[in-house]
Design an enzyme around this catalytic site. Sequence first.
Site, PDB file in Angstrom:
ATOM      1  N   TYR A 109      13.517  68.058  24.746  1.00  0.00           N
ATOM      2  CA  TYR A 109      14.101  67.131  25.722  1.00  0.00           C
ATOM      3  C   TYR A 109      13.174  65.944  25.955  1.00  0.00           C
ATOM      4  CZ  TYR A 109      18.366  69.444  27.370  1.00  0.00           C
ATOM      5  OH  TYR A 109      19.639  69.939  27.480  1.00  0.00           O
ATOM      6  N   GLU A 153      25.997  65.501  31.270  1.00  0.00           N
ATOM      7  CA  GLU A 153      25.454  64.145  31.306  1.00  0.00           C
ATOM      8  C   GLU A 153      25.325  63.636  29.873  1.00  0.00           C
ATOM      9  OE1 GLU A 153      22.685  64.876  35.269  1.00  0.00           O
ATOM     10  OE2 GLU A 153      21.982  65.453  33.276  1.00  0.00           O
TER      11      GLU A 153
END
Length: 566
Positions: free
Chosen positions: A195, A77
């Site tokens: 993240y 992604e």
Amino acid sequence: MGNYQRINTKKPKDIENKRAYLVGGGIASLAAAVYLIRDGHMKGEQITILEESNIVGGSMDGAGNAEDGYIIRGGREMEEHYECTWDLFASIPSIEDPNRTILDEVVEVNNWDPSVAACRVIEKRGKKLNSTTLGLNKSHIKQLAKLSIATEDELKDITVEQFFDPTFLETDMWLYWRSMFAFEPWHSVVEMKRYMQRFMHLMPGMSKLENILYSRYNQYDSMILPIKNWLKDKNVVFEYNTQVIDLDIDITENKKTVTAIHILRDGKEDIIKTTENDLVFVTNGSMTENSTLGSMDKAPVLNTTEGGCWRLWKNIAKKDKSFGRPEVFCSDIDKTKWESFTITCTDSKMADILKDFTGRDPYSGRAITGGIITIKDSSWGMSVTCSRQPHFINQPKNVLVLWAYGLFVDNEGDYIKKKMSECTGEELMKELLYHLGVDEDEMEDILKTVKVIPCMMPYITSQFMPRVKGDRPEVVPEGCVNLAFLGQFAEVKDDCVFTVEYSVRSAIMAVYKLLNLEKKVPEIYPSQFDIRVIANAIKTMHGNEQIPGEFIIKKLLKDTHYEGIL
């Protein structure tokens, strides 16, 4: 990197007399070769890529055909703020239209067809869950806030399950998180923190997978093949079936210099002598090392033998502590493995099933599932996706390619009463169809129209294993004059592993540092320092309801320039 930094670099002194050796043919090495040529002014014939297999691309793969079945071990992604990735691909022509770049192509296809999940989560054999919140309570939000402000030195090698209350692992946020990024409870909470900070601007779209970017085809056809062709046109040397087994490194108090590269070329030992003037780039470790394939009637075998990539890093690491500690990442395969499977459907009823779930025509050329569909009550932690079709350049019009994976490969299935790791392609497909709500008699008809290729990957999440400072070597360790490390197991401050961006960033850092170029590496997008991003993230964690103090803040900002922040 702002426009002020987009300079044309000066040609480094004595560049004509240097040679560069790139160990491994993954995206990090390919990117480094591009930057050596583009910004380092090195001629292609001075660059050699040493690859142990017979193909480049590393984990960004894609192969096969409609008759035998296609295979993709996984997909990456991407998002708009992959500053290094898009800088790279702005330089590489598209295969389909050489007047356009890969970046042009990615922007065009994602503007035409923005990817949004049509059906993000299902349970109870096909029931759609349409929750748009993260399912967090005040305690979970407090823990997330605590994680966001903690330092990596403070967190050390703590795991996700050690940091959070057990109920956090039952929230929708964790379900979205683990299925998007392949995180497990025993993985590093430091990587989770990275993240959270790096992609905070994407949090409001997490439940719908909004603002995620995908290439037109699989990432080998769309991204690797164009780079390979560009490098070949520049006369870069590709040496396949060449395994690097060790480096000779002269180490003094203040200096580390690679003097030789030990290789096995087609099984025969050889040595490449290097000087201080040459450059050596090593991709240390591998997520997809020792991958094995199964078939419709055969389960893939878990290969636990030590692979060449890990062996090389261990040999290098023995020479100096600055070269990292590979054992931290590759010594517990039960915690780093999972399995994916690729489904090739020909004139199949799977097209109708996908249309029922998504409301989209699978043959329209647009995104079908718009990202993964996660099966909430799957014992295997299974997700499935069907990207824009065709997914391969050579794919016939009556063929669809799907990809699925499971996180818990040692669990027994809900329909197939076997461990996922023991299942054939046919059995994996039956388990998936069961969760999609397909009846047994219809399963048999569908199985006649599909080919399923399972893939077991022992180290696929090894980059998430708990670690501390020094376990990953710096891209250019202190004192190294001609050695750099690339890829997922080199230390890139503040960026996130398991991304294309991480590998490309390591390549730019390595080239610019070793050649002492005056150009700056593109900055990481600082979303965690943007008050608008922070406000939206906080609101999302609170279920898009009014956040604590919002009324007072709005009142204070009313009729001011900053009124629109919330």
